[in-house]
Enzyme design. Structure first.
Site, PDB file in Angstrom:
ATOM      1  N   GLU A 494      51.383  39.132  42.298  1.00  0.00           N
ATOM      2  CA  GLU A 494      51.983  39.120  40.950  1.00  0.00           C
ATOM      3  C   GLU A 494      52.810  40.393  40.716  1.00  0.00           C
ATOM      4  OE1 GLU A 494      48.089  38.108  39.179  1.00  0.00           O
ATOM      5  OE2 GLU A 494      49.198  36.705  37.933  1.00  0.00           O
ATOM      6  N   GLU A 514      43.254  33.189  43.099  1.00  0.00           N
ATOM      7  CA  GLU A 514      42.378  33.304  41.935  1.00  0.00           C
ATOM      8  C   GLU A 514      41.548  32.052  41.705  1.00  0.00           C
ATOM      9  OE1 GLU A 514      45.347  34.516  42.171  1.00  0.00           O
ATOM     10  OE2 GLU A 514      45.587  36.356  41.001  1.00  0.00           O
TER      11      GLU A 514
HETATM   12  N1  COA Z   1      39.136  43.745  45.187  1.00  0.00           N
HETATM   13  C1  COA Z   1      38.176  44.582  45.625  1.00  0.00           C
HETATM   14  N2  COA Z   1      37.825  44.693  46.913  1.00  0.00           N
HETATM   15  C2  COA Z   1      38.488  43.947  47.803  1.00  0.00           C
HETATM   16  C3  COA Z   1      39.498  43.037  47.406  1.00  0.00           C
HETATM   17  C4  COA Z   1      39.820  42.974  46.034  1.00  0.00           C
HETATM   18  N3  COA Z   1      40.782  42.194  45.575  1.00  0.00           N
HETATM   19  N4  COA Z   1      39.948  42.409  48.514  1.00  0.00           N
HETATM   20  C5  COA Z   1      39.257  42.911  49.558  1.00  0.00           C
HETATM   21  N5  COA Z   1      38.373  43.834  49.125  1.00  0.00           N
HETATM   22  C6  COA Z   1      37.435  44.616  49.926  1.00  0.00           C
HETATM   23  C7  COA Z   1      36.274  43.782  50.433  1.00  0.00           C
HETATM   24  O1  COA Z   1      35.273  43.663  49.448  1.00  0.00           O
HETATM   25  C8  COA Z   1      35.825  44.598  51.619  1.00  0.00           C
HETATM   26  O2  COA Z   1      35.051  45.697  51.160  1.00  0.00           O
HETATM   27  P1  COA Z   1      33.687  46.145  51.964  1.00  0.00           P
HETATM   28  O3  COA Z   1      34.179  46.556  53.331  1.00  0.00           O
HETATM   29  O4  COA Z   1      33.174  47.274  51.129  1.00  0.00           O
HETATM   30  O5  COA Z   1      32.806  44.959  52.007  1.00  0.00           O
HETATM   31  C9  COA Z   1      37.125  45.182  52.152  1.00  0.00           C
HETATM   32  O6  COA Z   1      38.088  45.061  51.095  1.00  0.00           O
HETATM   33  C10 COA Z   1      37.662  44.435  53.363  1.00  0.00           C
HETATM   34  O7  COA Z   1      37.728  43.053  53.040  1.00  0.00           O
HETATM   35  P2  COA Z   1      36.909  41.906  53.838  1.00  0.00           P
HETATM   36  O8  COA Z   1      36.688  40.789  52.868  1.00  0.00           O
HETATM   37  O9  COA Z   1      35.717  42.486  54.521  1.00  0.00           O
HETATM   38  O10 COA Z   1      37.992  41.548  54.927  1.00  0.00           O
HETATM   39  P3  COA Z   1      38.184  40.135  55.594  1.00  0.00           P
HETATM   40  O11 COA Z   1      39.166  40.342  56.667  1.00  0.00           O
HETATM   41  O12 COA Z   1      36.876  39.529  55.928  1.00  0.00           O
HETATM   42  O13 COA Z   1      38.847  39.241  54.420  1.00  0.00           O
HETATM   43  C11 COA Z   1      40.341  38.724  52.605  1.00  0.00           C
HETATM   44  C12 COA Z   1      40.100  39.568  53.882  1.00  0.00           C
HETATM   45  C13 COA Z   1      41.639  39.200  51.979  1.00  0.00           C
HETATM   46  C14 COA Z   1      40.454  37.260  52.965  1.00  0.00           C
HETATM   47  C15 COA Z   1      39.163  38.937  51.617  1.00  0.00           C
HETATM   48  O14 COA Z   1      38.961  40.323  51.453  1.00  0.00           O
HETATM   49  C16 COA Z   1      39.407  38.352  50.242  1.00  0.00           C
HETATM   50  O15 COA Z   1      39.287  37.163  50.058  1.00  0.00           O
HETATM   51  N6  COA Z   1      39.699  39.221  49.272  1.00  0.00           N
HETATM   52  C17 COA Z   1      39.909  38.795  47.900  1.00  0.00           C
HETATM   53  C18 COA Z   1      41.327  38.390  47.679  1.00  0.00           C
HETATM   54  C19 COA Z   1      41.497  37.833  46.289  1.00  0.00           C
HETATM   55  O16 COA Z   1      40.914  36.864  45.892  1.00  0.00           O
HETATM   56  N7  COA Z   1      42.366  38.532  45.552  1.00  0.00           N
HETATM   57  C20 COA Z   1      42.718  38.104  44.245  1.00  0.00           C
HETATM   58  C21 COA Z   1      42.082  38.967  43.253  1.00  0.00           C
HETATM   59  S1  COA Z   1      43.009  38.907  41.792  1.00  0.00           S
END
Ligand code: COA
Length: 672
Positions: A494, A514
């Site tokens: 966004e 989301e």
């Molecule tokens: N907010 C806060 N923390 C986040 C984040 C977010 N939007 N996206 C990733 N992180 C953090 C994870 O919690 C993780 O932290 P940790 O190591 O303390 O557990 C770290 O970043 C690495 O992410 P991880 O999920 O372990 O990596 P992955 O390769 O397994 O997955 C994603 C990557 C992007 C698929 C996954 O992190 C994800 O789905 N993130 C959320 C994305 C999302 O929905 N964003 C929209 C929010 S408005």
């Protein structure tokens, strides 16, 4: 990018030196094999050789590397074929002669100056004059390790943190004989392979070990007043594992004796606690556990531990050993602190920090005290890097522990930087990018989203408040181009969509996930892309109502992304070109309503076919249509804020956000 001067973002300039293809790691203890594993897993074209003088050590190292790869597969983090490639990439030898063709020799042998110097003399006689030599010491200055070499200019310290295959922190030492291009090439290589390099000066124990060693030493000096278990319990407010727990895990007592003895060159106050000489293992709590601690004991321990932490921090900054943002991030990534020391100081406030410093001065005379008023230590950007390149201000989001996810502080830092620079006639415009090669920005901080659940008005207000940077971008005259170096998710996308233009790495992806969290995108995702690229509406419907991920190539075909690059540096160059091309041109107005074929109704599935919350999908579909009909951007954005507010009150939102924080898949079948 034309220049090779050091940049805050190590990936901006193309590396001036080729990447090493043959790398030798000396020392098959614990960290040597872990470093070899990291290199083998992130540099698929490199040949690696692990060298030791003891055959059994090599056998153990081989086993350790195989076990690490196996664990990766079992946890689902690594494909079996990648595990096989990593284990096959490392060869093992007792013969130093096998180093002959190495482009980089990385020494991780025992922490003894004379031994290391002998090793480097031998290594230098075997390798090319320009092959890199680095040492993984945690304390010994580069000047002492390398000054005797014929070619010290290609040598420096690269200090890893345990476990080296996983811990992103690595210190790279800039010392007076090291060539700037070698230091820069090392920084760039680390940043491109998922590490976060911190450049420090050549002080004893560099930056992060000064914090760690003295944190542990003062913990031991407190043992007359509290037990190890009590001290670790109090320390849990600041670190994931207390000092004694870490010392047990790392068999670290002799290290503290050595490193603090070394630091006594700077004053007798660094003398290591006597107790380290007689204790092998500490009787303490298991990580995450605690013991009861009397209030007066807890207060004393807390003040002392914060005292030593703050004392080392101001000393590091006063002596220019490291940069403030690096100190905070390094303590979090490398040492397991919950917050950086400067962030803690800011939170506690000047008067409380002053009190802690005064008590520390009484209890530990001779240890460093601040040399400037305390607020001066807070004048830096914690989560954003800024570089000026050919009249363009490049802003890099750096929060690698959360894939550069946006939080309030980061938002405010970007906004403050833009406001400070946009009036400068020398600045043509801005580029916004993410740190490292993986992510532009993983969205809004999901931890924070949990606070908005259950109150529609408050949640809508939260979305409005989170839009402050985006609303400023809408009003700007100078162009701001988003350089999508990797994934752009949720609030991160966004943000990019509000920039004047987007360019992307060809491997990048764009997603509004989301709905998979049970919420509606609140800060323009339901509105802006339809007004900018109405032809993309069917794809946008899919992205919003089912979380479909768009590849950068698809985004380019739709016109959302204007150019694709094959490397980080190319993407940044394209972004700069875009800034130049758009400078001085007005932005098209987004006030007009758009005619849309509404999203199809009926059930939707998320990525991978998982069920989504029907209620939330309904909120999203309705908001898309309502927002499209509004005859001003402001009114349309308001529909988005309210849709977020409405979604935050659903059972789906509670399930989706809780599931993410609990690291499990959400069950929307149950919640509806
Ligand atoms: N907010 C806060 N923390 C986040 C984040 C977010 N939007 N996206 C990733 N992180 C953090 C994870 O919690 C993780 O932290 P940790 O190591 O303390 O557990 C770290 O970043 C690495 O992410 P991880 O999920 O372990 O990596 P992955 O390769 O397994 O997955 C994603 C990557 C992007 C698929 C996954 O992190 C994800 O789905 N993130 C959320 C994305 C999302 O929905 N964003 C929209 C929010 S408005």
């Amino acid at each position: 990018m034309s220049t090779t001067a050091p940049r805050e973002n190590p990936l901006l300039a193309p590396p001036a030196l080729p990447r090493p293809k043959t790398i030798a790691v000396i020392g098959a203890g614990t960290i040597g094999p872990d470093i070899a594993y990291y290199l083998a897993s992130t540099l698929p074209d490199a040949k690696l050789v692990l060298v030791d003088v003891v055959e059994e050590a090599l056998a153990r190292a081989k086993e350790r590397i195989a076990k690490t790869a196996d664990k990766g597969v079992k946890k689902g983090k690594l494909k079996p074929e990648d595990a096989a490639r990593i284990t096959a990439a490392v060869s093992y030898t007792l013969r130093y002669d096998d180093l002959a063709g190495a482009d980089w020799v990385l020494e991780a042998a025992t922490e003894r100056l004379e031994l290391k110097r002998k090793i480097f003399t031998q290594v230098e006689s075997l390798i090319r004059d320009d092959a890199w030599i680095t040492s993984n010491t945690s304390s010994l200055p580069a000047a002492r390790l390398f000054s005797h070499l014929k070619h010290p200019e290609r040598a420096t310290v690269t200090h890893f943190f345990a476990p080296a295959f996983q811990n992103p922190a690595v210190e790279v030492i800039r010392w007076d004989k090291a060539r700037a291009d070698v230091v820069e090439a090392l920084r760039a290589l680390f940043a491109a392979t998922g590490k976060v390099p911190f450049v420090t000066s050549d002080a004893l124990c560099f930056m992060l070990d000064r914090v760690f060693d003295n944190w542990c030493n003062d913990a031991a000096l407190l043992l007359g007043d509290a037990t190890a278990a009590e001290i670790d319990t109090v320390a849990h407010a600041y670190v994931h594992a207390g000092p004694f727990e870490v010392l047990n895990l790392a068999h670290g007592n002799p290290i503290i004796v050595e490193t603090n003895t070394l630091q006594m060159e700077e004053g007798p106050a660094y003398r290591p606690a006597r107790v380290f000489e007689s204790v092998r293992e500490w009787h303490t709590v298991a990580p995450g556990k605690s013991v009861p601690v009397a209030d007066d004991v807890a207060a004393k321990v807390r003040d002392r531990m914060l005292g030593v932490l703050f004392s080392q921090s101001v000393d590091i900054l006063d002596r220019g050993i490291g940069a403030p943002a690096d100190l905070d991030l390094g303590c979090v990534l490398g040492l397991g602190f919950k917050k950086g020391p400067l962030e803690l100081m800011r939170e506690l406030g000047e008067a409380e920090c002053q009190r802690i410093f005064e008590r520390f001065a009484r209890e530990r005379p001779g240890m460093p005290q601040p040399k400037r008023p305390l607020p001066e230590y807070q004048r830096f950007s914690r989560k954003v890097l800024a570089d000026e390149v050919d009249g363009v201000c490049v802003i890099t989001l750096r929060r690698p522990q959360a894939l550069n996810a946006l939080d309030d502080e980061m938002t405010d830092e970007v906004l403050a930087l833009i406001k400070a620079r946009e009036g400068d006639p020398k600045v043509k415009g801005f580029v916004l990018t993410g740190y490292g090669e993986r992510a532009f920005c993983a969205g809004a901080d999901i931890g924070r989203l949990g606070e908005t659940l259950g109150d529609a008005e408050a949640a809508a207000g939260f979305a409005r408040e989170c839009s402050r940077l985006l609303l400023h971008l809408d009003r700007m005259d100078k162009p701001v181009v988003a350089a999508l170096n990797g994934m752009a998710l949720g609030g991160g996308l966004e943000l990019a969509l509000r920039c004047t233009a987007l360019v992307a790495h060809q491997g990048a992806s764009l997603q509004l996930p989301e709905v998979t969290l049970g919420i509606a995108p609140g800060i323009g995702g339901l509105v802006v892309p339809y007004r900018r690229w109405p032809n993309a509406a069917p794809v946008l419907h899919d992205m919003l109502a089912s979380g479909k991920r768009l590849s950068a190539r698809e985004a380019k075909e739709l016109g959302v992304v204007s150019a694709l690059g094959g490397s980080y540096q190319e993407v940044l160059r394209l972004a700069q070109d875009e800034v130049s091309a758009r400078a001085g041109k007005p932005r098209p107005s987004l006030d007009k309503p758009v005619q849309l074929a509404p999203p199809a109704s009926g059930p939707t599935k998320g990525p991978g076919g998982a069920a989504l919350s029907a209620e939330v999908v309904g909120i999203i579909r309705k908001a898309i249509v309502d927002a499209a009909a509004k005859d001003s951007l402001g009114a349309a954005l308001d529909v988005g804020y309210r849709a977020f507010g409405a979604s935050a009150c659903t059972a789906g939102a509670r399930e989706g956000i809780t599931a993410f924080l609990e690291k499990r898949k959400p069950d929307f079948e149950r919640t509806g």
